[in-house]
Design a protein around this motif. Structure first.
Motif, PDB file in Angstrom:
ATOM      1  N   ALA A 238     -14.375  -1.766   4.106  1.00 43.52           N
ATOM      2  CA  ALA A 238     -15.834  -1.759   3.943  1.00 43.52           C
ATOM      3  C   ALA A 238     -16.359  -3.156   4.248  1.00 43.52           C
ATOM      4  CB  ALA A 238     -16.207  -1.332   2.530  1.00 43.52           C
ATOM      5  N   LEU A 239     -16.145  -3.607   5.465  1.00 38.29           N
ATOM      6  CA  LEU A 239     -16.515  -4.985   5.811  1.00 38.29           C
ATOM      7  C   LEU A 239     -17.964  -5.022   6.279  1.00 38.29           C
ATOM      8  CD1 LEU A 239     -14.893  -7.722   6.076  1.00 38.29           C
ATOM      9  CD2 LEU A 239     -15.114  -7.350   8.507  1.00 38.29           C
ATOM     10  N   TRP A 240     -18.777  -5.799   5.594  1.00 35.96           N
ATOM     11  CA  TRP A 240     -20.168  -5.962   6.014  1.00 35.96           C
ATOM     12  C   TRP A 240     -20.285  -7.324   6.687  1.00 35.96           C
ATOM     13  CZ3 TRP A 240     -23.629  -3.880   1.445  1.00 35.96           C
ATOM     14  CH2 TRP A 240     -23.348  -2.526   1.277  1.00 35.96           C
ATOM     15  N   VAL A 241     -20.906  -7.323   7.849  1.00 39.84           N
ATOM     16  CA  VAL A 241     -20.864  -8.490   8.719  1.00 39.84           C
ATOM     17  C   VAL A 241     -22.268  -9.052   8.903  1.00 39.84           C
ATOM     18  CG1 VAL A 241     -20.261  -9.268  11.014  1.00 39.84           C
ATOM     19  CG2 VAL A 241     -18.892  -7.530   9.924  1.00 39.84           C
ATOM     20  N   TYR A 242     -22.372 -10.369   8.836  1.00 34.98           N
ATOM     21  CA  TYR A 242     -23.639 -11.034   9.157  1.00 34.98           C
ATOM     22  C   TYR A 242     -23.437 -11.793  10.457  1.00 34.98           C
ATOM     23  CZ  TYR A 242     -27.821 -13.836   8.657  1.00 34.98           C
ATOM     24  OH  TYR A 242     -29.026 -14.421   8.868  1.00 34.98           O
ATOM     25  N   HIS A 243     -24.341 -11.600  11.375  1.00 31.25           N
ATOM     26  CA  HIS A 243     -24.170 -12.146  12.721  1.00 31.25           C
ATOM     27  C   HIS A 243     -25.068 -13.375  12.894  1.00 31.25           C
ATOM     28  CE1 HIS A 243     -25.514 -11.574  17.139  1.00 31.25           C
ATOM     29  NE2 HIS A 243     -24.582 -12.489  17.056  1.00 31.25           N
ATOM     30  N   VAL A 244     -24.458 -14.492  13.276  1.00 31.41           N
ATOM     31  CA  VAL A 244     -25.214 -15.732  13.453  1.00 31.41           C
ATOM     32  C   VAL A 244     -25.093 -16.193  14.896  1.00 31.41           C
ATOM     33  CG1 VAL A 244     -25.560 -18.077  12.638  1.00 31.41           C
ATOM     34  CG2 VAL A 244     -24.515 -16.411  11.143  1.00 31.41           C
TER      35      VAL A 244
ATOM     36  N   ILE B  27     -18.818 -13.532   8.419  1.00 37.10           N
ATOM     37  CA  ILE B  27     -19.839 -14.063   9.326  1.00 37.10           C
ATOM     38  C   ILE B  27     -19.250 -14.049  10.713  1.00 37.10           C
ATOM     39  CG2 ILE B  27     -21.580 -15.836   9.588  1.00 37.10           C
ATOM     40  CD1 ILE B  27     -20.628 -17.192   7.213  1.00 37.10           C
ATOM     41  N   VAL B  28     -20.052 -13.619  11.677  1.00 37.76           N
ATOM     42  CA  VAL B  28     -19.640 -13.645  13.069  1.00 37.76           C
ATOM     43  C   VAL B  28     -20.465 -14.722  13.749  1.00 37.76           C
ATOM     44  CG1 VAL B  28     -19.931 -12.376  15.187  1.00 37.76           C
ATOM     45  CG2 VAL B  28     -18.826 -11.287  13.268  1.00 37.76           C
ATOM     46  N   LEU B  29     -19.802 -15.775  14.258  1.00 44.11           N
ATOM     47  CA  LEU B  29     -20.520 -16.881  14.873  1.00 44.11           C
ATOM     48  C   LEU B  29     -20.408 -16.767  16.382  1.00 44.11           C
ATOM     49  CD1 LEU B  29     -19.023 -19.628  12.609  1.00 44.11           C
ATOM     50  CD2 LEU B  29     -21.355 -18.831  12.513  1.00 44.11           C
ATOM     51  N   CYS B  30     -21.529 -16.865  17.073  1.00 47.12           N
ATOM     52  CA  CYS B  30     -21.518 -16.826  18.527  1.00 47.12           C
ATOM     53  C   CYS B  30     -22.118 -18.120  19.047  1.00 47.12           C
ATOM     54  CB  CYS B  30     -22.356 -15.674  19.060  1.00 47.12           C
ATOM     55  SG  CYS B  30     -21.772 -14.088  18.539  1.00 47.12           S
ATOM     56  N   GLY B  31     -21.509 -18.684  20.079  1.00 45.31           N
ATOM     57  CA  GLY B  31     -22.098 -19.821  20.754  1.00 45.31           C
ATOM     58  C   GLY B  31     -21.616 -21.153  20.217  1.00 45.31           C
ATOM     59  N   PRO B  32     -21.857 -22.227  20.984  1.00 45.90           N
ATOM     60  CA  PRO B  32     -21.412 -23.560  20.577  1.00 45.90           C
ATOM     61  C   PRO B  32     -22.209 -24.035  19.370  1.00 45.90           C
ATOM     62  CG  PRO B  32     -22.847 -23.736  22.453  1.00 45.90           C
ATOM     63  CD  PRO B  32     -22.635 -22.266  22.233  1.00 45.90           C
TER      64      PRO B  32
END
Ligand code: SF4
Lengths: 309, 172
Positions: free
Chosen positions: B14-20, B59-64
């Motif tokens: 039950a993984l809830w993800v926050y995208h940054v 947390i999912v981190l995208c980008g530099p």
């Protein structure tokens, strides 16, 4: 009543609370599964909401504000809903307790909503406050329909207790009230065209956005339980013939739960899968027109009763 | 005890993800959202994108990591209740990517946060992102070839070799 006579009544009430607590997340799971099927994907397992709740109960709880409203809000919400669950009829059988009638019941449901709104204001975050003010507006739209359509039954039977409501004679006005109730069901349970309060993509959860861990779990559980109560009330009050031929109460309770599941999947689930979210003013207008229809029905029912006497 | 057991057994389902987005070109963001479409259907693992970091488990981190976003990303990390998992998605978040020497870039996400899982690619395919998350949740095994620029033993710098030989070197 002496205490020993009172005990079975209390036992039944606690049993109803447990039933609502345990079954309510299943409705959410079934709806999520149906959404997945409509979008032709596999979707989460039907017991996913139980996993979500257990996980949230085990997570850390962040301290966002010193306000006691936020500290005590989620337990109060859940307690209000559970007391309402104890007062509600189940399997077409009114509770033996004479303590709570329709007004107490509606008050308890409103207490849960108001506590949620108060928590939203107390955290002070912009998203929560906006969500909380929307929650109150949504209540203005939904509660009148609920109350008036149940009052039609009360006028028909001349009683405000659930025992009286269950025994209300069927008539044209009952059918109109039932239609108003089912059309407003989506508003009571705050599902997609009317999920204006939470608005995941826009208000990031509204009044829930600052809650974390166990508090979020309790608040979510309240929302699931509320959905069960509203649907179960519809089945029992407006479609009593679906349960009345089952003589034995446990059968009737099982039938009741299954019918609630069916109603939620077929009505709430389908409507939420094929609709976009409405604006607040559109939802208000929808709720007000339903309330108007329900009020006219109520007046007609009252006049007919009066002339009949 | 019971809490640890719940975290260990239930959290991966039950993984809830926050995208940054901490400075991405949006390529990675679109691929992250792709994993939620009916075709990839991340929801079948119980994964859900949530709007508030307080609801999140990962947390999912995208980008530099840019100078501007670093303090904000730090605060997002603090707003996530324990236990939390951090994913770095895309070459940029893994190590700065093509912006690694830009004046306003601090580097990869691990310059600011303790990153738990890296999913390289520019942008990584949705399959790669799902595979990374599934690895993190213990659903699959890790699949990487451990290749370094300098081979152990004969100490040859692969980058100095002609292209054909370089490919051979990288395969073993
Ligand atoms: S890894 Fe590629 S796609 Fe992703 S943010 Fe960086 S440049 Fe864009």
């Amino acid at each position: 009543m002496t205490l020993p006579e009172f005990l079975p009544t209390i036992g039944i009430a606690i049993g109803k609370m447990l039933l609502v607590l345990l079954v309510a997340p299943l409705l959410e799971g079934a709806i999520r599964k149906l959404r997945a099927v409509i979008q032709s994907r596999k979707g989460p397992p039907i017991y996913q909401p139980y996993l979500d709740l257990m996980k949230l109960l085990a997570k850390e709880e962040l301290h966002v504000t010193d306000s006691p409203i936020v500290a005590w809000g989620p337990p109060v919400m859940l307690a209000a809903i559970l007391v309402a669950a104890g007062l509600m009829p189940i399997g077409g059988q009114a509770p033996a307790l004479t303590a709570g009638d329709l007004v107490v019941f509606i008050g308890l449901l409103a207490l849960a909503n108001l506590t949620l709104a108060a928590m939203g204001f107390a955290t002070g975050s912009a998203f929560s406050s906006l969500g909380a003010s929307r929650e109150i507006m949504a209540m203005l739209a939904a509660e009148p329909v609920l109350f008036i359509s149940l009052l039609v039954l009360a006028v028909q039977s001349g009683s405000m207790t659930f025992a009286g409501l269950l025994a209300a004679p069927m008539g044209i006005v009952t059918i109109v009230a039932a239609i108003a109730y089912i059309l407003a069901l989506q508003m009571y349970v705050a599902k997609v065209p009317f999920d204006i309060t939470e608005a995941e993509t826009e208000l990031i959860g509204g009044p829930l956005s600052e809650l974390s861990g166990p508090k979020l779990a309790l608040a979510q559980w309240t929302i699931y339980a509320k959905q069960f109560i509203y649907s179960s009330l519809f089945i029992q009050l407006f479609m009593p013939w679906t349960l009345s031929y089952l003589g034995w109460l446990p059968f009737a309770i099982v039938a009741n739960v299954l019918l609630v599941l069916l109603l939620d999947v077929l009505v709430v689930g389908v409507v939420m899968s094929v609709n976009p979210r409405l604006r607040l003013d559109q939802a208000l207008r929808y709720g007000m027109s339903l309330a108007g229809v329900a009020s006219v029905t109520l007046i007609v029912a009252a006049v007919v009763q009066f002339v009949g006497r | 005890m019971i809490r640890d057991w719940l975290i260990k057994r239930i959290l991966p389902r039950a993984l809830w993800v926050y995208h940054v987005n901490c400075g991405a070109c949006n390529g990675c963001d679109i691929e992250v959202l792709d994993t939620l479409t009916p075709y990839y259907d991340a929801e079948r693992f119980g994964i859900k994108i949530v709007g508030s970091p307080r609801h999140a488990d990962a947390i999912v981190l995208c980008g530099p990591m840019t100078r501007q976003t670093a303090p904000a990303v730090r605060r997002v990390y603090e707003a996530v209740p324990d236990p939390k998992i951090v994913f770095a998605i895309g070459s940029c978040a893994v190590g700065g990517g093509m912006w690694h020497d830009a004046y306003n870039v601090l580097g990869g996400a691990d310059q600011v946060l303790p990153v738990d899982f890296y999913v390289p690619g520019c942008p990584p395919r949705p399959e790669a992102i799902l595979h990374g998350v599934a690895t993190a949740l213990g659903l699959t095994e890790q699949e990487v070839a451990r290749v370094s620029g300098v081979q152990r033993g004969n100490e040859v710098d692969v980058r100095s070799l002609p292209r054909e030989e370089r490919l051979v070197q990288e395969q073993d």
